[in-house]
Design a protein around this motif. Structure first.
Motif, mmCIF file in Angstrom:
data_model
loop_
_atom_site.group_PDB
_atom_site.id
_atom_site.type_symbol
_atom_site.label_atom_id
_atom_site.label_comp_id
_atom_site.label_asym_id
_atom_site.label_seq_id
_atom_site.Cartn_x
_atom_site.Cartn_y
_atom_site.Cartn_z
ATOM 1 N N ILE A 298 45.933 105.750 48.736
ATOM 2 C CA ILE A 298 45.688 106.416 50.023
ATOM 3 C C ILE A 298 46.520 105.767 51.120
ATOM 4 O O ILE A 298 47.134 106.462 51.952
ATOM 5 C CB ILE A 298 44.192 106.369 50.375
ATOM 6 C CG1 ILE A 298 43.390 107.233 49.394
ATOM 7 C CG2 ILE A 298 43.972 106.846 51.805
ATOM 8 C CD1 ILE A 298 41.885 107.144 49.594
ATOM 9 N N ASP A 299 46.559 104.435 51.139
ATOM 10 C CA ASP A 299 47.329 103.739 52.167
ATOM 11 C C ASP A 299 48.806 104.107 52.096
ATOM 12 O O ASP A 299 49.458 104.331 53.127
ATOM 13 C CB ASP A 299 47.160 102.223 52.026
ATOM 14 C CG ASP A 299 45.796 101.732 52.491
ATOM 15 O OD1 ASP A 299 45.163 102.432 53.302
ATOM 16 O OD2 ASP A 299 45.372 100.650 52.037
ATOM 17 N N ALA A 300 49.340 104.158 50.892
ATOM 18 C CA ALA A 300 50.746 104.521 50.734
ATOM 19 C C ALA A 300 50.980 105.965 51.171
ATOM 20 O O ALA A 300 51.989 106.275 51.812
ATOM 21 C CB ALA A 300 51.171 104.331 49.275
ATOM 22 N N TYR A 301 50.036 106.832 50.865
ATOM 23 C CA TYR A 301 50.141 108.243 51.275
ATOM 24 C C TYR A 301 50.128 108.362 52.796
ATOM 25 O O TYR A 301 50.971 109.059 53.385
ATOM 26 C CB TYR A 301 48.976 109.026 50.671
ATOM 27 C CG TYR A 301 48.787 110.415 51.236
ATOM 28 C CD1 TYR A 301 49.545 111.486 50.783
ATOM 29 C CD2 TYR A 301 47.836 110.652 52.233
ATOM 30 C CE1 TYR A 301 49.371 112.766 51.309
ATOM 31 C CE2 TYR A 301 47.651 111.920 52.757
ATOM 32 C CZ TYR A 301 48.421 112.976 52.294
ATOM 33 O OH TYR A 301 48.240 114.225 52.826
ATOM 34 N N LEU A 302 49.201 107.681 53.447
ATOM 35 C CA LEU A 302 49.104 107.760 54.901
ATOM 36 C C LEU A 302 50.313 107.135 55.588
ATOM 37 O O LEU A 302 50.655 107.503 56.716
ATOM 38 C CB LEU A 302 47.813 107.088 55.378
ATOM 39 C CG LEU A 302 46.513 107.767 54.960
ATOM 40 C CD1 LEU A 302 45.318 106.920 55.378
ATOM 41 C CD2 LEU A 302 46.404 109.176 55.544
ATOM 42 N N ALA A 303 50.950 106.195 54.905
ATOM 43 C CA ALA A 303 52.147 105.562 55.462
ATOM 44 C C ALA A 303 53.369 106.459 55.321
ATOM 45 O O ALA A 303 54.447 106.120 55.821
ATOM 46 C CB ALA A 303 52.395 104.221 54.781
ATOM 47 N N GLY A 304 53.200 107.569 54.615
ATOM 48 C CA GLY A 304 54.295 108.521 54.489
ATOM 49 C C GLY A 304 55.145 108.342 53.267
ATOM 50 O O GLY A 304 56.254 108.895 53.185
ATOM 51 N N ALA A 305 54.652 107.582 52.270
ATOM 52 C CA ALA A 305 55.426 107.405 51.048
ATOM 53 C C ALA A 305 55.511 108.710 50.289
ATOM 54 O O ALA A 305 54.507 109.394 50.085
ATOM 55 C CB ALA A 305 54.787 106.328 50.173
ATOM 56 N N THR A 306 56.719 109.085 49.872
ATOM 57 C CA THR A 306 56.897 110.320 49.105
ATOM 58 C C THR A 306 56.779 110.075 47.612
ATOM 59 O O THR A 306 56.524 110.989 46.843
ATOM 60 C CB THR A 306 58.263 110.959 49.398
ATOM 61 O OG1 THR A 306 59.298 109.998 49.105
ATOM 62 C CG2 THR A 306 58.353 111.357 50.867
ATOM 63 N N GLN A 307 56.954 108.838 47.202
ATOM 64 C CA GLN A 307 56.802 108.481 45.791
ATOM 65 C C GLN A 307 56.221 107.090 45.730
ATOM 66 O O GLN A 307 56.801 106.148 46.276
ATOM 67 C CB GLN A 307 58.149 108.519 45.061
ATOM 68 C CG GLN A 307 58.038 108.242 43.563
ATOM 69 C CD GLN A 307 57.362 109.369 42.803
ATOM 70 O OE1 GLN A 307 57.595 110.525 43.107
ATOM 71 N NE2 GLN A 307 56.546 109.046 41.829
ATOM 72 N N ILE A 308 55.076 106.940 45.109
ATOM 73 C CA ILE A 308 54.381 105.657 45.091
ATOM 74 C C ILE A 308 54.625 104.959 43.761
ATOM 75 O O ILE A 308 54.337 105.500 42.691
ATOM 76 C CB ILE A 308 52.867 105.850 45.298
ATOM 77 C CG1 ILE A 308 52.611 106.633 46.583
ATOM 78 C CG2 ILE A 308 52.161 104.501 45.356
ATOM 79 C CD1 ILE A 308 51.175 107.089 46.746
ATOM 80 N N ASN A 309 55.160 103.765 43.830
ATOM 81 C CA ASN A 309 55.376 102.960 42.633
ATOM 82 C C ASN A 309 54.129 102.122 42.404
ATOM 83 O O ASN A 309 53.793 101.265 43.214
ATOM 84 C CB ASN A 309 56.604 102.057 42.804
ATOM 85 C CG ASN A 309 56.962 101.310 41.524
ATOM 86 O OD1 ASN A 309 56.093 100.982 40.720
ATOM 87 N ND2 ASN A 309 58.249 101.021 41.360
ATOM 88 N N PHE A 310 53.443 102.363 41.292
ATOM 89 C CA PHE A 310 52.167 101.695 41.035
ATOM 90 C C PHE A 310 52.301 100.186 41.097
ATOM 91 O O PHE A 310 51.451 99.482 41.637
ATOM 92 C CB PHE A 310 51.645 102.112 39.666
ATOM 93 C CG PHE A 310 50.270 101.562 39.361
ATOM 94 C CD1 PHE A 310 49.139 102.153 39.888
ATOM 95 C CD2 PHE A 310 50.103 100.454 38.545
ATOM 96 C CE1 PHE A 310 47.862 101.658 39.616
ATOM 97 C CE2 PHE A 310 48.835 99.965 38.266
ATOM 98 C CZ PHE A 310 47.724 100.571 38.802
ATOM 99 N N SER A 311 53.408 99.636 40.593
ATOM 100 C CA SER A 311 53.583 98.195 40.567
ATOM 101 C C SER A 311 53.730 97.616 41.960
ATOM 102 O O SER A 311 53.476 96.436 42.194
ATOM 103 C CB SER A 311 54.797 97.834 39.723
ATOM 104 O OG SER A 311 55.987 98.364 40.294
ATOM 105 N N ASP A 312 54.113 98.465 42.929
ATOM 106 C CA ASP A 312 54.309 97.985 44.303
ATOM 107 C C ASP A 312 53.013 97.891 45.088
ATOM 108 O O ASP A 312 52.972 97.220 46.121
ATOM 109 C CB ASP A 312 55.268 98.915 45.057
ATOM 110 C CG ASP A 312 56.698 98.814 44.529
ATOM 111 O OD1 ASP A 312 57.000 97.803 43.868
ATOM 112 O OD2 ASP A 312 57.484 99.748 44.786
ATOM 113 N N VAL A 313 51.966 98.583 44.633
ATOM 114 C CA VAL A 313 50.761 98.656 45.451
ATOM 115 C C VAL A 313 49.575 97.914 44.853
ATOM 116 O O VAL A 313 48.534 97.846 45.443
ATOM 117 C CB VAL A 313 50.361 100.128 45.697
ATOM 118 C CG1 VAL A 313 51.427 100.849 46.496
ATOM 119 C CG2 VAL A 313 50.089 100.860 44.392
ATOM 120 N N ILE A 314 49.722 97.375 43.672
ATOM 121 C CA ILE A 314 48.625 96.634 43.061
ATOM 122 C C ILE A 314 48.617 95.202 43.566
ATOM 123 O O ILE A 314 49.652 94.568 43.613
ATOM 124 C CB ILE A 314 48.731 96.672 41.526
ATOM 125 C CG1 ILE A 314 48.540 98.102 41.058
ATOM 126 C CG2 ILE A 314 47.676 95.773 40.878
ATOM 127 C CD1 ILE A 314 47.225 98.730 41.466
#
Length: 314
Positions: A298-314
């Motif tokens: 959700i945080d990545a989505y709200l920040a405007g990320a168009t593609q979320i890399n799972f390894s970057d957000v864990i």
């Protein structure tokens, strides 16, 4: 027209859980704890109106001194047989992130609903009307930026949110759907006077849906009524969801122009205990709590990320 016989979908779900219990117990060993954040929010009750029907809601706001003059807002729509209370953790999370979060009870959603209405009269389409009324209430608040209102829905609330976003696409800033129940028309059709003689959609806890629910949704093409929303869509679905297969979300992701679908490995139909409360007790021991991972997305989505890399957000 004669009243349709009651049937219990709850028993079907229980049977599925019983068969899967050994696996679910192992799943319960892996739980993602929530982030340790300072509680910095405030709440107030706020009613909306859909015609003559009063809609109970609860507004979550950033703490005094931490709110912007005009803040973005999130309207949260709950799952079947639940209430606004099931959205408590998500509302707090949004408020702590600077959003006005508003969760409400759909009219006639269940026996515990604090809004007007009966479950016998409730349909997906009355819930759409409720949500549209609530959106206008939130947009009219002095401290809300009316151009930055997001929809967030779980299960049946996710379906309703998707349908409303389709209708009023230009009024919605973004759409977040957790295990959306795009399979409800199929479920309703299977419980509508077939060879088993079933008519009502089902009994969840102490609440039963009526004939109107079934007859208005059983032949409805969900996927023909969601793609008009052109904004960013985030869909999160559990890999072990035994109520709504992630295949339904996959199909939706292919229809939306700007959609990111992420599968929460090990999760079922609900990512925290509040959204599993239809069992009547805390099932998080068996099902796990996945909200830490959910919030990363959700945080990545709200920040405007168009593609979320799972390894970057864990």
């Amino acid at each position: 027209m004669a009243k349709l016989k009651k049937c219990t979908l709850f028993l079907t779900i229980c049977a599925a859980v019983a068969l899967s219990l050994p696996t679910l117990m192992l799943m319960g060993c892996k739980q993602n704890g929530g982030k340790n954040q300072t509680v910095s929010y405030r709440t107030e009750e706020l009613y909306s109106a859909n015609g003559e029907s009063n809609i109970y809601g609860k507004l979550y706001l950033p703490a005094e001194g931490q709110a912007a003059e005009k803040m973005p807002a999130v309207v949260l729509s709950h799952s079947a047989n639940l209430t606004a209370d099931s959205m408590n953790a998500y509302c707090i999370g949004f408020a702590e992130r600077g959003y006005a979060a508003y969760a409400f009870d759909f009219c006639g959603a269940c026996s515990d609903s604090r809004s007007d209405g009966s479950t016998e009269d409730m349909t997906i389409f009355t819930e759409k009307d409720d949500l549209k009324a609530v959106i206008q209430t939130v947009k009219g608040l002095d401290f809300v930026d009316p151009d930055s209102v997001y929809l967030f829905g779980t299960s049946q609330g996710g379906l309703v949110s998707a349908l409303v976003a389709n209708d009023i696409s230009d009024e919605i800033a973004g759409l977040m759907l957790l295990y959306p129940a795009f399979n409800i028309p199929e479920l309703a059709s299977s419980f509508s006077g077939g060879s088993g003689g079933f008519g009502s959609f089902g009994s969840f806890g102490s609440s039963s849906y009526g004939e109107a629910f079934v007859e208005t949704i059983k032949d409805y093409d969900v996927y023909a009524n969601i793609g008009n929303f052109k904004g960013d869509v985030l869909i999160l679905h559990g890999s072990n969801d035994f109520i709504v297969s992630s295949d339904y979300s996959q199909r939706a992701a292919e229809i939306y122009e700007n959609c990111q679908l992420y599968i929460i490995e090990g999760a079922t139909h609900g990512f925290n205990s509040e959204n599993l409360s239809f069992w009547g007790f805390d099932m998080s021991f068996f099902f796990g709590d996945y909200d830490e991972e959910v919030w990363d997305y959700i945080d990545a989505y709200l920040a405007g990320a168009t593609q979320i890399n799972f390894s970057d957000v864990i």
